[in-house]
Design a protein around this motif. Structure first.
Motif, PDB file in Angstrom:
ATOM      1  N   LYS A   1       0.835  -1.216   0.000  1.00  0.00           N
ATOM      2  CA  LYS A   1       0.000   0.000   0.000  1.00  0.00           C
ATOM      3  C   LYS A   1       0.864   1.258   0.000  1.00  0.00           C
ATOM      4  O   LYS A   1       0.567   2.233  -0.685  1.00  0.00           O
ATOM      5  N   SER A   2       1.934   1.219   0.814  1.00  0.00           N
ATOM      6  CA  SER A   2       2.823   2.382   0.937  1.00  0.00           C
ATOM      7  C   SER A   2       4.266   1.909   0.895  1.00  0.00           C
ATOM      8  O   SER A   2       4.571   0.777   1.285  1.00  0.00           O
ATOM      9  N   ILE A   3       5.152   2.780   0.422  1.00  0.00           N
ATOM     10  CA  ILE A   3       6.563   2.415   0.325  1.00  0.00           C
ATOM     11  C   ILE A   3       7.427   3.476   1.003  1.00  0.00           C
ATOM     12  O   ILE A   3       7.123   4.667   0.969  1.00  0.00           O
ATOM     13  N   GLY A   4       8.503   2.991   1.616  1.00  0.00           N
ATOM     14  CA  GLY A   4       9.382   3.909   2.325  1.00  0.00           C
ATOM     15  C   GLY A   4      10.775   3.318   2.458  1.00  0.00           C
ATOM     16  O   GLY A   4      11.125   2.337   1.799  1.00  0.00           O
ATOM     17  N   VAL A   5      11.554   3.926   3.329  1.00  0.00           N
ATOM     18  CA  VAL A   5      12.947   3.524   3.511  1.00  0.00           C
ATOM     19  C   VAL A   5      13.294   3.530   4.995  1.00  0.00           C
ATOM     20  O   VAL A   5      12.572   4.094   5.820  1.00  0.00           O
ATOM     21  N   CYS A   6      14.410   2.894   5.300  1.00  0.00           N
ATOM     22  CA  CYS A   6      14.979   2.925   6.652  1.00  0.00           C
ATOM     23  C   CYS A   6      16.413   3.416   6.554  1.00  0.00           C
ATOM     24  O   CYS A   6      17.116   3.067   5.595  1.00  0.00           O
ATOM     25  N   ASN A   7      16.841   4.161   7.534  1.00  0.00           N
ATOM     26  CA  ASN A   7      18.266   4.488   7.695  1.00  0.00           C
ATOM     27  C   ASN A   7      18.839   5.260   6.515  1.00  0.00           C
ATOM     28  O   ASN A   7      20.037   5.162   6.238  1.00  0.00           O
ATOM     29  N   PHE A   8      18.001   6.013   5.805  1.00  0.00           N
ATOM     30  CA  PHE A   8      18.489   6.826   4.697  1.00  0.00           C
ATOM     31  C   PHE A   8      18.883   8.202   5.217  1.00  0.00           C
ATOM     32  O   PHE A   8      18.120   8.844   5.937  1.00  0.00           O
ATOM     33  N   ASN A   9      20.082   8.637   4.863  1.00  0.00           N
ATOM     34  CA  ASN A   9      20.507   9.998   5.172  1.00  0.00           C
ATOM     35  C   ASN A   9      20.084  10.927   4.032  1.00  0.00           C
ATOM     36  O   ASN A   9      19.602  10.472   2.990  1.00  0.00           O
ATOM     37  N   ILE A  10      20.281  12.214   4.228  1.00  0.00           N
ATOM     38  CA  ILE A  10      19.777  13.205   3.268  1.00  0.00           C
ATOM     39  C   ILE A  10      20.283  12.954   1.832  1.00  0.00           C
ATOM     40  O   ILE A  10      19.480  12.962   0.896  1.00  0.00           O
ATOM     41  N   PRO A  11      21.576  12.688   1.611  1.00  0.00           N
ATOM     42  CA  PRO A  11      22.028  12.446   0.223  1.00  0.00           C
ATOM     43  C   PRO A  11      21.329  11.253  -0.433  1.00  0.00           C
ATOM     44  O   PRO A  11      21.034  11.293  -1.637  1.00  0.00           O
ATOM     45  N   HIS A  12      21.067  10.198   0.349  1.00  0.00           N
ATOM     46  CA  HIS A  12      20.367   9.027  -0.210  1.00  0.00           C
ATOM     47  C   HIS A  12      18.944   9.410  -0.628  1.00  0.00           C
ATOM     48  O   HIS A  12      18.460   9.016  -1.695  1.00  0.00           O
ATOM     49  N   LEU A  13      18.286  10.169   0.220  1.00  0.00           N
ATOM     50  CA  LEU A  13      16.910  10.592  -0.065  1.00  0.00           C
ATOM     51  C   LEU A  13      16.871  11.533  -1.272  1.00  0.00           C
ATOM     52  O   LEU A  13      15.995  11.411  -2.137  1.00  0.00           O
ATOM     53  N   GLN A  14      17.834  12.459  -1.318  1.00  0.00           N
ATOM     54  CA  GLN A  14      17.877  13.403  -2.448  1.00  0.00           C
ATOM     55  C   GLN A  14      18.026  12.647  -3.767  1.00  0.00           C
ATOM     56  O   GLN A  14      17.397  12.989  -4.766  1.00  0.00           O
ATOM     57  N   ARG A  15      18.840  11.613  -3.733  1.00  0.00           N
ATOM     58  CA  ARG A  15      19.069  10.850  -4.973  1.00  0.00           C
ATOM     59  C   ARG A  15      17.787  10.146  -5.418  1.00  0.00           C
ATOM     60  O   ARG A  15      17.453  10.128  -6.610  1.00  0.00           O
ATOM     61  N   LEU A  16      17.054   9.572  -4.462  1.00  0.00           N
ATOM     62  CA  LEU A  16      15.773   8.941  -4.816  1.00  0.00           C
ATOM     63  C   LEU A  16      14.843   9.946  -5.478  1.00  0.00           C
ATOM     64  O   LEU A  16      14.207   9.656  -6.496  1.00  0.00           O
ATOM     65  N   LEU A  17      14.748  11.131  -4.879  1.00  0.00           N
ATOM     66  CA  LEU A  17      13.847  12.160  -5.415  1.00  0.00           C
ATOM     67  C   LEU A  17      14.289  12.622  -6.802  1.00  0.00           C
ATOM     68  O   LEU A  17      13.476  12.773  -7.706  1.00  0.00           O
ATOM     69  N   GLU A  18      15.593  12.829  -6.952  1.00  0.00           N
ATOM     70  CA  GLU A  18      16.107  13.316  -8.244  1.00  0.00           C
ATOM     71  C   GLU A  18      15.914  12.291  -9.359  1.00  0.00           C
ATOM     72  O   GLU A  18      15.594  12.642 -10.488  1.00  0.00           O
ATOM     73  N   GLU A  19      16.106  11.001  -9.030  1.00  0.00           N
ATOM     74  CA  GLU A  19      16.108   9.978 -10.080  1.00  0.00           C
ATOM     75  C   GLU A  19      14.754   9.315 -10.311  1.00  0.00           C
ATOM     76  O   GLU A  19      14.544   8.703 -11.354  1.00  0.00           O
ATOM     77  N   THR A  20      13.834   9.445  -9.345  1.00  0.00           N
ATOM     78  CA  THR A  20      12.524   8.790  -9.524  1.00  0.00           C
ATOM     79  C   THR A  20      11.340   9.743  -9.317  1.00  0.00           C
ATOM     80  O   THR A  20      10.217   9.398  -9.678  1.00  0.00           O
ATOM     81  N   SER A  21      11.576  10.889  -8.695  1.00  0.00           N
ATOM     82  CA  SER A  21      10.515  11.866  -8.376  1.00  0.00           C
ATOM     83  C   SER A  21       9.468  11.325  -7.399  1.00  0.00           C
ATOM     84  O   SER A  21       8.435  11.946  -7.209  1.00  0.00           O
TER      85      SER A  21
END
Length: 271
Positions: free
Chosen positions: A131-151
């Motif tokens: 139903k929902s997707i997320g992450v664990c233990n991601f720091n800001i650079p990891h999160l930024q990369r997800l947003l930049e590459e997948t939106s």
């Protein structure tokens, strides 16, 4: 009444759940059964915990409608190359058709597979396996990369967070991007160095609560989701008995001063 958090995808998640890290299959089945009887509706497990069968057994024997439950499990590092197979294996063990929340357990940056794994999670959500997707233990650079590459932003970032490691910068970044912060080890793994703090003891006395209940209330009042782990019926009950009081702003500010950046788990950048 326990508080519910609205995730940015519109799904609803209880703010307090039961964690089952380091519990055997038998302990997990017992703990989850106890928790469901007490009123918990959110259960957090992971493939690497090797106790998803215990969660599944407890859910089977409970008579709670599926739509009232919120079940989380996680994709282990070695399975980032094939998240769909990993999830299908987890679903089999949990005896479920879908999970409410599926998380990438660690970014494992040296492996460099987490973005592709995230794309797979997006697809599995579209298929209805999660139903929902997320992450664990991601720091800001990891999160930024997800947003930049997948939106697509995770709904949750589950991180180590307790009074000795408050991760305020990451919590604030998450909030700015509508990502809810969820605390693992919310009691600092048994409260060592936390429960004996003079401030926590003073608040426990004031509110006639245990130190653990004060710390859990701090998580809730800070807008965090918390998943304290216990396999003891009395402790599971105690951890849930935190909805009849609130800490005030000054008390939250005082607890903020306990932050010493003390990590109990691995640093995500180094794992």
């Amino acid at each position: 009444m326990q508080p519910i958090i609205k995730l940015h995808d519109g799904n609803l998640m209880p703010q307090l759940g039961l964690g089952v890290w380091q519990a055997s299959i038998e302990e997990t089945a017992f703990a989850v059964s106890q928790a469901l009887e007490i009123g918990y509706r959110s259960i957090d497990t992971a493939a690497i915990y090797q106790n998803e069968e215990g969660v599944g057994a407890a859910l089977q024997s409970a008579s709670i409608p599926r739509n009232e439950l919120f079940i989380t499990t996680k994709l282990w590092n070695d399975d980032q190359h094939d998240p769909q197979a990993a999830l299908e294996n987890s679903l089999k063990k949990l005896r479920l058709d879908y999970v409410d929340l599926y998380l990438i357990h660690w970014p494992k940056p040296a492996q460099d597979q987490y973005v592709d794994a995230w794309r797979s999670l997006i697809k599995m959500r579209q298929q209805g396996l999660v139903k929902s997707i997320g992450v664990c233990n991601f720091n800001i650079p990891h999160l930024q990369r997800l947003l930049e590459e997948t939106s697509v932003a995770p709904v949750i970032n589950q991180i180590e967070l307790h009074p000795l490691l408050q991760q305020r910068q990451l919590h604030a970044w998450n909030a700015t991007h509508h990502i809810i912060t969820e605390s693992w080890s919310p009691l600092a793994q048994g409260g060592e160095g936390v429960f004996d703090q003079a401030l926590i003891k003073k608040l426990a006395e004031k509110y006639n609560k245990s130190p653990a209940q004060i710390v859990l209330r701090w998580h809730l009042d800070s807008g965090l989701i918390a998943i304290p782990k216990s396999v003891t019926a009395a402790r599971i009950r105690e951890n849930f008995d935190v909805f009849d009081f609130k800490l005030d702003k000054d008390e939250l500010s005082e607890i903020a001063k306990l932050d010493i950046g003390k990590r109990l788990g691995p640093n995500p950048d180094l794992l």
